[in-house]
Every structure is written in C-alpha cells, then in structure tokens.
Design a protein around this motif. Sequence first.
Motif, PDB file in Angstrom:
ATOM      1  N   TYR A   1       0.828  -1.199   0.000  1.00 49.18           N
ATOM      2  CA  TYR A   1       0.000   0.000   0.000  1.00 49.18           C
ATOM      3  C   TYR A   1       0.873   1.265   0.000  1.00 49.18           C
ATOM      4  N   LEU A   2       1.908   1.232   0.859  1.00 46.38           N
ATOM      5  CA  LEU A   2       2.792   2.396   0.947  1.00 46.38           C
ATOM      6  C   LEU A   2       3.548   2.608  -0.352  1.00 46.38           C
ATOM      7  N   GLN A   3       3.985   1.510  -0.949  1.00 47.85           N
ATOM      8  CA  GLN A   3       4.715   1.603  -2.193  1.00 47.85           C
ATOM      9  C   GLN A   3       3.838   2.258  -3.266  1.00 47.85           C
TER      10      GLN A   3
ATOM     11  N   SER B   1       1.317   4.322  -2.753  1.00 44.22           N
ATOM     12  CA  SER B   1       1.104   5.744  -2.491  1.00 44.22           C
ATOM     13  C   SER B   1       2.336   6.541  -2.890  1.00 44.22           C
ATOM     14  N   HIS B   2       3.496   5.907  -2.761  1.00 48.17           N
ATOM     15  CA  HIS B   2       4.754   6.552  -3.126  1.00 48.17           C
ATOM     16  C   HIS B   2       4.834   6.710  -4.640  1.00 48.17           C
TER      17      HIS B   2
ATOM     18  N   ARG C   1       2.390   6.748  -6.697  1.00 44.47           N
ATOM     19  CA  ARG C   1       1.340   7.643  -7.155  1.00 44.47           C
ATOM     20  C   ARG C   1       1.864   9.072  -7.305  1.00 44.47           C
ATOM     21  N   ILE C   2       2.695   9.480  -6.353  1.00 48.60           N
ATOM     22  CA  ILE C   2       3.229  10.837  -6.389  1.00 48.60           C
ATOM     23  C   ILE C   2       4.041  11.073  -7.657  1.00 48.60           C
TER      24      ILE C   2
ATOM     25  N   GLU D   1      -0.322  11.090   4.268  1.00 42.86           N
ATOM     26  CA  GLU D   1       0.617   9.979   4.146  1.00 42.86           C
ATOM     27  C   GLU D   1       2.062  10.473   4.264  1.00 42.86           C
ATOM     28  N   VAL D   2       2.259  11.723   3.834  1.00 48.32           N
ATOM     29  CA  VAL D   2       3.616  12.214   3.590  1.00 48.32           C
ATOM     30  C   VAL D   2       3.920  13.517   4.336  1.00 48.32           C
TER      31      VAL D   2
ATOM     32  N   CYS E   1       2.934  17.474  -7.447  1.00 45.84           N
ATOM     33  CA  CYS E   1       2.630  16.051  -7.254  1.00 45.84           C
ATOM     34  C   CYS E   1       1.173  15.760  -7.608  1.00 45.84           C
TER      35      CYS E   1
ATOM     36  N   CYS F   1      -1.459  16.433  -6.182  1.00 44.40           N
ATOM     37  CA  CYS F   1      -2.136  15.882  -5.003  1.00 44.40           C
ATOM     38  C   CYS F   1      -3.287  16.791  -4.582  1.00 44.40           C
TER      39      CYS F   1
ATOM     40  N   ASN G   1       3.561   8.310   7.143  1.00 40.69           N
ATOM     41  CA  ASN G   1       4.304   7.078   6.871  1.00 40.69           C
ATOM     42  C   ASN G   1       5.616   7.311   6.138  1.00 40.69           C
ATOM     43  N   ARG G   2       5.714   8.501   5.520  1.00 36.31           N
ATOM     44  CA  ARG G   2       6.917   8.809   4.756  1.00 36.31           C
ATOM     45  C   ARG G   2       7.362  10.233   5.009  1.00 36.31           C
TER      46      ARG G   2
ATOM     47  N   MET H   1       9.659  12.997   3.048  1.00 36.23           N
ATOM     48  CA  MET H   1      10.369  13.280   1.800  1.00 36.23           C
ATOM     49  C   MET H   1      11.112  14.594   1.938  1.00 36.23           C
TER      50      MET H   1
ATOM     51  N   LEU I   1      10.324  15.188 -10.867  1.00 37.21           N
ATOM     52  CA  LEU I   1      10.735  14.821  -9.514  1.00 37.21           C
ATOM     53  C   LEU I   1      11.618  13.575  -9.600  1.00 37.21           C
TER      54      LEU I   1
END
Lengths: 239, 215
Positions: free
Chosen positions: A17-19, A21-22, A24-25, B40-41, B57, B59, B95-96, B98, B193
């Motif tokens: 799931y995290l991969q 979302s990553h 997706r960016i 998430e970020v 992004c 988003c 979770n991340r 950047m 990016l």
Amino acid sequence: MAEQQQQPKHKRTISRYLQQSHERIFENNRKWVESKTRSDPEFFAKLSAGQSPEYLYIGCADSRVPANEIMGLDAGEVFVHRNIANMVPNTDLNVMSVINYAVRHLHVKHIVVCGHYTCGGVKAAMTPADLGILNPWLRGIRDVYRLHEAELDAIPDEKAKYDRLIELNVVESCRNIIKTAAVQQSYQDNQYPIVHGWVFDLKDGLLKDLKIDFEAMLEGIKKIYNLASSPDRRASTTD
Amino acid sequence: MTVTTNSFDRILAGNAIFARRLTLREPELLAKTAKGQAPEVLWLGCADSRIPETTICDCKPGDIFVHRNIANILTPDDINSASVIEYAVGFVKVNRVMVCGHTKCGGANAAMGDDDLGDILNTWLEPMRALRRQHKSELDKLLTADAKANRLAELNVFRSLEVLKQNPIVQKAMAERGLTLHGLLYDIPAGELLVLEDGKTHVTATTETQHRLNR
C-alpha cells in the motif's frame, strides 16, 4: 501461531500500500508535467529562467491548507514558508531568513500570514500537557493568549474562543513580521511589502481576510520596535 | 473570471474559484478535510515559489504535511523544523518523510560562494557552505556553476536525511511502524521529480535530464 503466520502477510499488505502511495506521487508528477506542457509549451522554460513571486505566504504545515491551491496560484507565483501554527517568532532564524530573502532579494509586494480554523497546533498549545520539543514552539501561542487574555476570557463559548485565538495568533504573526528591519526599511524605501492576515475555513474552503490595517499597525509598533533606520543602513544585512 | 489589476484581489478571486470547485465537484473531500487530517507524507522542501508540492505532485488538500524553508536546510537545533517533524511523525503519524531539494536553487548557488548576504542569511546558509567546503574536491571536478550547485543541492538532501536519522522521534517511528525516509530532487527545467539514492546522483533521471544536470 495463527497470529504469527498472519503477521508477515499483514506487513506485506501495508508495505504494498505504501509503495503504491509513493509511486502515485511520481505518476501524478509526470501527468502534471504533461498537462502543463500541453497548455503552455514554454511553461518550464519560463520557470527555469528564475522566480519573481509577488507574494510571500506564511502558513500552517497542516496538509489540508496547500498554499497554491487555496489561492488559485500557479508554480512561480508565491514564495512559501509553512510551520506549526503559522508562527513568526522573532528569534527564529528559519522564518526570519525566509522573510529576509523574500523582501530583500525577491522584492515581494505582499506578505500573507494564513491561519486556519480547527488548527491542531493552536489546540495543542492550549492543552495543559508537556509536549516535549513542541513546548518552546507552541509557547508563543500561550503568549498570544496572555496578551489578549481579557478579550478571550470574555468569550463564553469554547469554540468561539478557540476561533478567536486562531485569529489573534495570525494578527500577532503579522505584527512580528512588521517588527523586522527588512519589512520596515523596504516599506520606507519602496512602499511595499504590505502585510495581510487571513484565516482559511476548512468547512467551505474560503479565505477570510482579517483586514489588518497595515499602516496603523506599523505606526503602532514604531514607538518601541522602530528599525527603519540603522546607523549605517548596511543593505540587506539586518533583520 | 474578471481580470483584476490588483494582485491582492486576484488571490481572493482565485480562492473563491477554489472553494466553489471543491464545493461543487468534491463535496466529500471538503467534508473529510473538515473532520481532520491523515496525510501519508511529510514534505520538507524549499520555499522557492516554483515548487508548490501539492501542485507538482498533482495531489489534493489533505495529502501532504508541509514545511518549506530557504534551501530545505535541516539542522538538529532548528526548533521550527524540529517541531514540524515532531508533530507530523509523532502526532499525525505520517508514513513517509520526503526531503526535496531542487535544481536552480538560489540558496545552493549562494552557498557555492561566500558573498555577504546579511547576517540572517549568512547564518542560515552556513551549514550548506560547510557542506561545500567538505566536498570541495568533488565539486571542483564539475565543469559548470549549474552542475556544482545541483550537486550541492543533492548533498544537502543527503545531509538532511542524516539529520532525520538521528532524530529520536524519527528513529522510534522507523523501528516501530516502518516510517521511511526519501531524498528527492526536483528538476525545475523539466518539472520532474527525481529519486535520490544513497549518495548517488539523480539515478532515475532521464538521459536528457542527466545530460543537462551534468553539463
């Protein structure tokens, strides 16, 4: 035992799931480049020539208040600093260097402080709890409360009181910006930048202009905080 | 949309359009963000106007928690970025994280030299100037001012990641719930990016971008 077997699978699901979302960016980024280039083939060439934004935006780090989106501005139009609860502590080198660069080097015409209702930072600041490294940062909000204690204490409704503290915190950040030498000197020489205070409402997506009287605020602080002239006026050396 | 000459009115008009679009097309997003945030970020980037994180992004409001400062510099003793990291990692539980540097960075360019930019900016940029001195031999080998500044921007991202790795709240979140750290470089001329990996240089860049960055 059954639980132990499930654990790795569960972890795999999360990591997949995290991969996603990553990824997706990056996918989104490529899509954005395509659409921008389609509507203006020179878009990126113009941006790579340099930036000359008219606005400096100082807002909250909150994910729900993206500066460009809420203002309807494109890449290249607004210089942005975002921190917890849109604070402008006068001893903070981070925000001071942003203001200094934006005013003295980019010559922005407007500086906007934008708070937002239901701000978690303001809420946390008024919580009687030890929040570690956040204590010194959030203490500035408690100071805003103390400065306006009579007004805030007179508001019986808790929600209304919280909303008002959010507005007053924006006003104090504006005042702190006006205290800087960079802003005072630039305004004296060029009649810009002007400082504005806004609050973003997450309920309807609208910005509320607190209609700060910039001139009056500048005059008001000058008795104590006047830095418009320094002995040698070393250009761009002070703040 | 009415064309306004006043740059301030233009923003309020832009906001009215944003709010109307959100109300009409994505009322559920508006309702969701009014309730709370669960991004998430955490994005640690440059204040540069050309890198609006949510826009580049593609988003939406609610996706990315954001701190932006001059040249995306992170130092352990900066209480401003430290409180953002604490809040985002410890309370919001992203979770991340950047860290995003970029090409054509005014801060990186300034840090390649020792011009007096005033007390405030000199002090703020000093960690980046120190990084330049530390990597002098590598930077000296690059041919153009652009290539040097771009590499310094990358090195600055790696340094920021090291600062994050030493942050107790980050360490705890990495160990307990798999928080991950990522280094990025945004290439302004391409709008692209790029992922940075382990001290290497722009690994995912297209051949064209690599050619330009190295020139």
